[in-house]
Design a protein around this motif. Sequence first.
Motif, mmCIF file in Angstrom:
data_model
loop_
_atom_site.group_PDB
_atom_site.id
_atom_site.type_symbol
_atom_site.label_atom_id
_atom_site.label_comp_id
_atom_site.label_asym_id
_atom_site.label_seq_id
_atom_site.Cartn_x
_atom_site.Cartn_y
_atom_site.Cartn_z
ATOM 1 N N TYR A 34 0.573 -1.311 0.040
ATOM 2 C CA TYR A 34 0.360 -0.439 -0.325
ATOM 3 C C TYR A 34 0.804 1.111 0.239
ATOM 4 C CZ TYR A 34 -3.604 3.930 1.930
ATOM 5 O OH TYR A 34 -4.372 4.354 2.097
ATOM 6 N N TYR A 35 2.054 1.058 0.800
ATOM 7 C CA TYR A 35 2.995 2.626 1.241
ATOM 8 C C TYR A 35 4.103 2.275 -0.434
ATOM 9 C CZ TYR A 35 0.440 2.841 5.608
ATOM 10 O OH TYR A 35 -0.311 2.230 6.523
ATOM 11 N N ALA A 36 4.551 1.775 -0.639
ATOM 12 C CA ALA A 36 5.286 1.882 -1.753
ATOM 13 C C ALA A 36 4.384 2.179 -2.904
ATOM 14 C CB ALA A 36 5.217 -0.576 -1.993
ATOM 15 N N PHE A 37 3.629 1.775 -3.243
ATOM 16 C CA PHE A 37 2.411 1.984 -4.743
ATOM 17 C C PHE A 37 2.120 3.098 -4.501
ATOM 18 C CE2 PHE A 37 3.479 -1.956 -6.218
ATOM 19 C CZ PHE A 37 2.742 -2.225 -7.564
ATOM 20 N N GLY A 38 1.765 3.662 -2.913
ATOM 21 C CA GLY A 38 1.027 5.290 -2.910
ATOM 22 C C GLY A 38 2.024 6.405 -3.386
ATOM 23 N N HIS A 39 3.532 5.936 -2.936
ATOM 24 C CA HIS A 39 4.467 7.028 -2.953
ATOM 25 C C HIS A 39 4.474 6.764 -4.932
ATOM 26 C CE1 HIS A 39 6.649 8.039 -0.050
ATOM 27 N NE2 HIS A 39 6.317 7.174 0.547
ATOM 28 N N ALA A 40 3.737 6.601 -5.935
ATOM 29 C CA ALA A 40 3.813 6.934 -7.329
ATOM 30 C C ALA A 40 2.317 7.191 -7.275
ATOM 31 C CB ALA A 40 4.063 5.830 -7.343
ATOM 32 N N MET B 66 21.662 6.702 -9.750
ATOM 33 C CA MET B 66 22.713 7.183 -9.379
ATOM 34 C C MET B 66 22.794 6.422 -8.088
ATOM 35 S SD MET B 66 23.338 11.077 -6.528
ATOM 36 C CE MET B 66 23.422 11.964 -8.562
ATOM 37 N N ASP B 67 24.060 5.869 -7.457
ATOM 38 C CA ASP B 67 24.539 4.451 -6.798
ATOM 39 C C ASP B 67 23.831 5.635 -5.705
ATOM 40 O OD1 ASP B 67 25.214 2.651 -5.404
ATOM 41 O OD2 ASP B 67 27.575 3.506 -5.539
ATOM 42 N N GLY B 68 22.694 4.578 -4.562
ATOM 43 C CA GLY B 68 22.484 4.345 -3.669
ATOM 44 C C GLY B 68 21.039 5.712 -3.349
ATOM 45 N N LEU B 69 21.213 5.986 -4.551
ATOM 46 C CA LEU B 69 19.812 7.552 -4.619
ATOM 47 C C LEU B 69 18.761 6.718 -5.957
ATOM 48 C CD1 LEU B 69 21.290 10.456 -3.402
ATOM 49 C CD2 LEU B 69 19.502 9.009 -1.970
ATOM 50 N N SER B 70 17.965 5.521 -5.608
ATOM 51 C CA SER B 70 17.212 4.956 -6.631
ATOM 52 C C SER B 70 16.283 5.830 -6.859
ATOM 53 C CB SER B 70 17.194 3.967 -6.425
ATOM 54 O OG SER B 70 16.162 2.969 -7.825
ATOM 55 N N ASN B 71 16.105 6.563 -8.003
ATOM 56 C CA ASN B 71 15.016 7.789 -8.331
ATOM 57 C C ASN B 71 14.224 7.131 -10.038
ATOM 58 O OD1 ASN B 71 16.395 9.697 -10.849
ATOM 59 N ND2 ASN B 71 18.006 8.827 -9.067
ATOM 60 N N VAL B 72 12.872 7.404 -9.553
ATOM 61 C CA VAL B 72 12.553 8.328 -11.159
ATOM 62 C C VAL B 72 11.755 9.777 -11.546
ATOM 63 C CG1 VAL B 72 10.018 6.792 -11.002
ATOM 64 C CG2 VAL B 72 11.013 7.050 -13.347
ATOM 65 N N ALA B 73 11.427 10.285 -12.642
ATOM 66 C CA ALA B 73 11.327 10.799 -12.723
ATOM 67 C C ALA B 73 9.617 11.728 -13.569
ATOM 68 C CB ALA B 73 11.602 12.392 -12.845
ATOM 69 N N PHE B 74 8.584 11.913 -13.034
ATOM 70 C CA PHE B 74 7.387 11.908 -14.466
ATOM 71 C C PHE B 74 7.187 13.584 -14.233
ATOM 72 C CE2 PHE B 74 7.817 8.546 -12.042
ATOM 73 C CZ PHE B 74 7.051 7.228 -13.098
ATOM 74 N N ARG B 75 6.584 14.544 -15.537
ATOM 75 C CA ARG B 75 6.371 15.350 -15.484
ATOM 76 C C ARG B 75 4.284 15.096 -15.617
ATOM 77 N NH1 ARG B 75 7.704 20.546 -17.467
ATOM 78 N NH2 ARG B 75 6.315 22.315 -18.063
ATOM 79 N N ASN B 76 3.722 15.345 -15.343
ATOM 80 C CA ASN B 76 2.074 16.024 -15.174
ATOM 81 C C ASN B 76 1.501 16.328 -15.914
ATOM 82 O OD1 ASN B 76 1.670 13.387 -12.974
ATOM 83 N ND2 ASN B 76 1.547 15.059 -11.050
ATOM 84 N N LEU C 212 6.393 18.618 -10.860
ATOM 85 C CA LEU C 212 7.164 17.225 -11.832
ATOM 86 C C LEU C 212 7.200 16.680 -10.461
ATOM 87 C CD1 LEU C 212 9.852 19.224 -13.234
ATOM 88 C CD2 LEU C 212 8.794 17.933 -14.211
ATOM 89 N N VAL C 213 7.196 14.987 -10.709
ATOM 90 C CA VAL C 213 7.588 14.108 -9.240
ATOM 91 C C VAL C 213 8.434 13.404 -9.759
ATOM 92 C CG1 VAL C 213 5.992 12.553 -8.182
ATOM 93 C CG2 VAL C 213 4.747 14.302 -9.273
ATOM 94 N N ALA D 218 10.993 9.379 -0.509
ATOM 95 C CA ALA D 218 10.092 10.134 -0.659
ATOM 96 C C ALA D 218 10.230 10.344 -2.124
ATOM 97 C CB ALA D 218 11.342 11.412 0.064
ATOM 98 N N SER D 219 8.473 10.837 -1.773
ATOM 99 C CA SER D 219 7.985 11.987 -3.283
ATOM 100 C C SER D 219 7.888 13.076 -3.634
ATOM 101 C CB SER D 219 6.950 11.069 -3.944
ATOM 102 O OG SER D 219 6.712 9.623 -3.733
ATOM 103 N N PHE D 220 8.436 13.146 -4.001
ATOM 104 C CA PHE D 220 8.695 15.627 -4.358
ATOM 105 C C PHE D 220 7.993 15.459 -5.413
ATOM 106 C CE2 PHE D 220 12.941 13.442 -2.280
ATOM 107 C CZ PHE D 220 13.055 14.248 -1.526
ATOM 108 N N VAL D 221 6.981 16.878 -5.219
ATOM 109 C CA VAL D 221 6.290 17.402 -6.487
ATOM 110 C C VAL D 221 6.283 19.121 -5.564
ATOM 111 C CG1 VAL D 221 3.586 17.552 -7.304
ATOM 112 C CG2 VAL D 221 4.222 15.417 -5.857
ATOM 113 N N TRP D 222 6.672 19.353 -7.667
ATOM 114 C CA TRP D 222 6.600 21.058 -7.307
ATOM 115 C C TRP D 222 6.719 20.744 -8.606
ATOM 116 C CZ3 TRP D 222 10.504 17.629 -7.812
ATOM 117 C CH2 TRP D 222 11.501 17.917 -8.928
ATOM 118 N N LYS D 223 5.733 22.356 -8.826
ATOM 119 C CA LYS D 223 5.949 23.002 -9.914
ATOM 120 C C LYS D 223 7.468 23.868 -10.489
ATOM 121 C CE LYS D 223 1.191 23.339 -11.528
ATOM 122 N NZ LYS D 223 -0.224 24.067 -12.059
ATOM 123 N N PRO D 224 8.319 23.517 -11.739
ATOM 124 C CA PRO D 224 9.365 24.438 -11.855
ATOM 125 C C PRO D 224 8.846 26.430 -12.779
ATOM 126 C CG PRO D 224 8.851 23.191 -13.952
ATOM 127 C CD PRO D 224 7.612 22.581 -12.826
#
Length: 465
Positions: free
Chosen positions: A389-395, A411-421, A426-427, A459-465
């Motif tokens: 629930y929590y893993a999928f909720g972060h996306a 990046m080694d140690g900081l696995s990540n992925v980004a999206f634009r709504n 940006l997420v 962590a999931s980050f959400v912002w408008k550039p």
Amino acid sequence: MRFSIKWLMVIAILALPMMAQAGPVRVWQTNADQSKLLAQQPDIAFSESATGTVITVDPKQKFQTMVGFGAAMTDASADLIRNHMSASQRDALMDDLFGKKGLDFSFMRLTIGASDFSSTHYTYDDMPAGQTDPDMAHFSINAARTDVLPAVKQALAINSKLTIMASPWSAPGWMKTTDSLIQGSLKPEAYTYFADYLSRYIKAMQAEGVPISLLTLQNEPGFEPDTYPGMRVEPSSRAAFIGGYLGPKFKAEDLKTQILDYDHNWDTPSSPLTVLADARANPSVAGVAWHCYAGDVAAQGAVHDAYPDKDAYFTECSGGEWAPEFDKTFAWTVKNLIIGSTRHWSKGVLMWNLALDENFGPHKGGCSDCRGIVTINSKTGEVKKNIEYYAFGHASKFVKVGAVRVASNEMDGLSNVAFRNQDGSLVLIVLNTRTQASTFSVKAAGKAFAYALPAGAVASFVWKP
């Protein structure tokens, strides 16, 4: 009437088109020790520059468009939701899973007939041993009308953008070499009938107001389970069936449902590659569906690289009591399914059962310790939110339907992925796989911010550039 210079300037400014303003960065975090579970954190202000370790998000580099995240509405899940919860409990759970204020799931899988998570073994055209039904006179989706259809319709009423895929666990026994739902393969002389069976299912569901957008012709075609419905369909047989029967059938009947091949594990990419290499089958195959139980997620990328015009979907993985530790399972799920699968082109990502009970069922054969996104107490209707629930909720809460995956540096140690709504936001989803807390900066479109993330946290980050 006279206006001062000051007021004329104010009026002129108000007359200009509204400009999107860069706002603060919103953050939701889950910690490995469960001290924070998808918990919103204080907003972060933008900084003048990025320093130290930097994750760079580039919205100009675009990849696949997302349909979203979700899970399967199995017979077991539908039964629990419809028959073991009060109306208020059910509405609260469905709003939490599919509503905008909850997880906002927008992708769902259905089984065409029974899976191991059904109380009986059945298809939509069963016949007594030795009898056949080539005219489909006995075809009926009545079994789905009891619980599955009401549950799916409620989900659609909450989220009209829900994309639904469907998979059979077996053709009707009379079409198979075993004359049984258990084991066996599809008889070549039954290809016409099976194509008709799948077409009838899609049209019957459409008539119920449930559009089937994606279809696989067989769940796990390389596996013949001995305790629940299954069917072996080798790559050459799948190619022959899709190219010679199912594809032409859909085209003749103007069915818009897209056909996906494979629907099995990462460990045998040669299987979908064989089907995609078939000249007759290839035009009818829209993409490849993947499971998690063996192999490496990178297989998705390799197949996509070979056939970049074909989509990828991740369609099944189950949590279970074989992996009960929150920290390890949470990190694995985020790294491989949320981040890894989408980095390797998945347009949609699904877990297996949406809900199971306190005894990991109901089921008939198959997995005896699988875990749902949530656990519903079959006696009280009480809901427990599980690791997934929590893993999928972060996306799913932040990456909306129509979002596009954009570039971010691995990046080694900081696995990540980004999206634009579609609204321009940006997420960025970041998992700290290091054994210690890490401070890093994020840079995108001329803006930057810094954050410190504990070991094993997401962590999931959400912002408008």
